[in-house]
Every structure is written in structure tokens, then in C-alpha cells.
Enzyme design. Sequence first.
Site, PDB file in Angstrom:
ATOM      1  N   GLN A 179      38.201  33.166  38.061  1.00  9.02           N
ATOM      2  CA  GLN A 179      39.212  33.069  36.929  1.00  9.02           C
ATOM      3  C   GLN A 179      40.624  32.681  37.310  1.00  9.02           C
ATOM      4  O   GLN A 179      41.425  32.410  36.482  1.00  9.02           O
ATOM      5  CB  GLN A 179      39.367  34.368  36.546  1.00  9.02           C
ATOM      6  CG  GLN A 179      38.082  35.228  36.475  1.00  9.02           C
ATOM      7  CD  GLN A 179      38.169  36.674  36.071  1.00  9.02           C
ATOM      8  OE1 GLN A 179      38.107  37.427  37.001  1.00  9.02           O
ATOM      9  NE2 GLN A 179      38.934  37.298  35.248  1.00  9.02           N
ATOM     10  N   ASP A 182      44.935  28.463  40.034  1.00  4.23           N
ATOM     11  CA  ASP A 182      45.725  27.795  40.744  1.00  4.23           C
ATOM     12  C   ASP A 182      45.246  27.078  41.843  1.00  4.23           C
ATOM     13  O   ASP A 182      46.103  26.308  42.709  1.00  4.23           O
ATOM     14  CB  ASP A 182      46.581  28.928  41.752  1.00  4.23           C
ATOM     15  CG  ASP A 182      45.432  29.767  42.167  1.00  4.23           C
ATOM     16  OD1 ASP A 182      44.663  29.519  42.810  1.00  4.23           O
ATOM     17  OD2 ASP A 182      45.454  31.223  42.284  1.00  4.23           O
ATOM     18  N   HIS A 196      38.583  29.727  33.661  1.00  2.47           N
ATOM     19  CA  HIS A 196      39.621  29.625  32.858  1.00  2.47           C
ATOM     20  C   HIS A 196      40.582  28.532  32.792  1.00  2.47           C
ATOM     21  O   HIS A 196      41.880  28.308  32.489  1.00  2.47           O
ATOM     22  CB  HIS A 196      40.682  30.705  33.032  1.00  2.47           C
ATOM     23  CG  HIS A 196      39.999  32.329  32.738  1.00  2.47           C
ATOM     24  ND1 HIS A 196      40.364  33.419  33.288  1.00  2.47           N
ATOM     25  CD2 HIS A 196      38.787  32.394  31.872  1.00  2.47           C
ATOM     26  CE1 HIS A 196      39.756  34.504  32.800  1.00  2.47           C
ATOM     27  NE2 HIS A 196      38.623  33.695  31.982  1.00  2.47           N
ATOM     28  N   GLY A 311      38.594  40.792  43.887  1.00  3.03           N
ATOM     29  CA  GLY A 311      39.686  40.715  43.275  1.00  3.03           C
ATOM     30  C   GLY A 311      39.941  40.566  41.800  1.00  3.03           C
ATOM     31  O   GLY A 311      41.093  39.805  41.477  1.00  3.03           O
ATOM     32  N   SER A 313      39.660  42.665  37.889  1.00  5.78           N
ATOM     33  CA  SER A 313      39.517  43.990  37.203  1.00  5.78           C
ATOM     34  C   SER A 313      38.693  43.691  36.243  1.00  5.78           C
ATOM     35  O   SER A 313      38.311  44.645  35.698  1.00  5.78           O
ATOM     36  CB  SER A 313      40.790  44.564  36.584  1.00  5.78           C
ATOM     37  OG  SER A 313      41.405  43.754  35.748  1.00  5.78           O
ATOM     38  N   ASN A 337      37.945  45.279  45.064  1.00  6.15           N
ATOM     39  CA  ASN A 337      39.197  45.205  44.282  1.00  6.15           C
ATOM     40  C   ASN A 337      40.041  46.295  44.472  1.00  6.15           C
ATOM     41  O   ASN A 337      39.537  47.329  44.515  1.00  6.15           O
ATOM     42  CB  ASN A 337      38.922  44.985  42.728  1.00  6.15           C
ATOM     43  CG  ASN A 337      40.049  44.640  41.819  1.00  6.15           C
ATOM     44  OD1 ASN A 337      40.536  43.734  41.928  1.00  6.15           O
ATOM     45  ND2 ASN A 337      40.665  45.498  41.086  1.00  6.15           N
ATOM     46  N   GLY A 339      41.938  48.897  42.845  1.00  9.88           N
ATOM     47  CA  GLY A 339      42.138  49.482  41.643  1.00  9.88           C
ATOM     48  C   GLY A 339      40.829  49.609  40.683  1.00  9.88           C
ATOM     49  O   GLY A 339      39.840  48.971  41.173  1.00  9.88           O
TER      50      GLY A 339
END
Length: 373
Positions: A179, A182, A196, A311, A313, A337, A339
Site C-alpha cells: 500500500q 515510497d 496505491h 504493518g 491496519s 501490526n 494496534g
Amino acid sequence: MNMRRVFGGVSTDLFPSRSMYRPLQSGGNLVMLFKGCRRFVRTTCRVSIPGGSLGNESKAPPRFLRDRKIVPDADPPNMEDIHKLYRLFEQSSRLTILTGAGVSTECGIPDYRSPNGAYSSGFKPITHQEFTRSSRARRRYWARSYAGWRRFTAAQPGPAHTALASLEKAGRINFMITQNVDRLHHRAGSDPLELHGTVYTVMCLECGFSFPRDLFQDQLKAINPKWAEAIESIDHGDPGSEKSFGMKQRPDGDIEIDEKFWEEGFHIPVCEKCKGVLKPDVIFFGDNIPKERATQAMEVAKQSDAFLVLGSSLMTMSAFRLCRAAHEAGAMTAIVNIGETRADDIVPLKINARVGEILHRVLDVGSLSVPAL
């Protein structure tokens, strides 16, 4: 004032015109008054020292790229979780990896949704509709993106990127989807499907012509020379620092910057083929992933015998659908991940850990025939 003396000899001739720049010393900081458009704009920047952002940038990554404030807090992974993840790699033959912002926070690039992410400060990313409908929004986006580009591209692949590249070379990963925009996976040696898109390419919304972002950066500088010279002289500060002077890095590479820098006189190049609007080749919020790309990702997910989320959500439906499809097709599914994620209720294995840390621990467990990192 002698700018060579102010900067300790690090840089020369940064401000060739004294009529345009008027530097002052204030509380250990360098205060510059520069003519942004038709009026003077006041900004503050820290004086750089040799080896800092104005020094030799080919050395170790700057401190802002190693700032742990970017990475959410997490306990070290326990041995039980390490062994479970190891078995997933060992037992699968068609493993698909889906990576999100959590693999790049370890490189100094912030995410959106973690406690330290961009949303925590009230930031709202630009939407596709806003970008296409408003020339003012486009000026704001490109000005911020220009200012943050050098810092964004200074990031180096982190421990997660290098571990995944080694696992790929060893044949332990069948396919990788990211996703992230970079390109750090590419720099580590991987070649993932960029769900993306990427900020490293600029495209025309009218005719589809595309070209490298570095070339667009040069075009922006050429048609905004005074603005570019002023903004490039500013040290943006560390992520999360109270001394970052309102210039915090965002997940897509732009920085928070006062509207005085771009509201007047900042010009944006148009497409050289058709004079159309130029946009980074990324999927903004409110936009759709190209059908061919989405179809490819879904087919890969359904054909996997294991699907590992790293990594992310999974709050975007495009990513969540892939994980759900793999799970419903009978694949072993797992998430690493920090959270909560959208798929916590359907995935049997969820590990709360830093991605790079646990992957390197997995490689230490047994023989996955992985090349040395």
C-alpha cells in the site's frame, strides 16, 4: 550578514541577493525574511552544522530518519509469536505479503492512523475530488510536496524491507503487494505490486502521459526559482519535534507548510503533451484503484495458500478485501501490526510487534535458506 559565517562554512552563496534575503540571529536560530511573492514572509530555521542536512547526505541517515517517535510503541515479540510466524513461512508455498505504512515508519516515514501518526494532529489528507476541482488545492499540495521531497527521498530501506527482500530471493515469498507509495521495497531489491501507486511518477489526468517525479521537481524549481531557493534553505526539523517550525513530514512525502509560502505566485507546470493537469501517480482518498491492478491483486490473494499482512491496519477497503478473500479461500492468514486492524476478528494469528524486529527474529529461528542480510 556573512552567510558563510552563519552556516559555519557548510554552504556558500545560498542567498546571493541581499535585497531579497535579510537574515537575523534570534535565540540561537536563524531568522530569514524573504520575499515569497509580493510581500515579505517571516520564517525560522535552525542553523545546520557539518554532517547535518546541508552536509554530506551520503553518510548515515539523518537523525530525523531514525527518530523512534515515528514508530508506535510495542513490546518485543515473544518466542511463541516468532515461532508461529516462522511456521507460516516454512509451511507455505504460495505466500502473498501485503505491506502497509508500518514497514516504513521504521525508516522515519510517518503513518496516518497510529497514535503518533498524521491523523493524531488533526491532519486530513487531500482527496481526489479536492485535487481535481481546485487549483488552489493543487498549488497547496505541490508546494508542500516540493518542500518535503528531498527529505522524503532521503529515507533508506529499513529492517522490514531488507528481510522481505531476502525472503523473496530465497523463494519464500510468492508475491508481494504494498500500500506504500515510497518505493523503499524497490530500493531493497523487491518488486511489489503498488496497490496505491507511487509518488515517484507524475501523470497527466487528461492524456495519461507520465514521467519521473525528479523531472517534475526540476520543472517546479525552474518556474519558481526564488521560492524554491528560499524553501530549500530551511531545515525542516525532526518529526514530532516542537522545533519543527510547522513543517512536519506527512506519509506521502509532503510537509506541513504555512499558506504564505504558496497562496500567491507559486506556479505549477502543465502536461507537455496536452497542457492538462498533472498529478502524482497515487490513489488519493476518494479515488479508485485501476481495475486491472485491483483484479490482479485479488486473483493473487485468492490463489494464495498463505496471506500475511505486515504493518497495515487494513482500514482501506481495497486492502481489507484482499485479506478477507484470502481467508475465505482457505489460506493461512496472519497479521503483524501495532494496534487494531479491520481484520482482527477473522484472522487466526494477530501479532502486535514492529515488523522489522519480528522478521529478523524469524530469520534467526531456523533454516529458511535465506541469504545473509
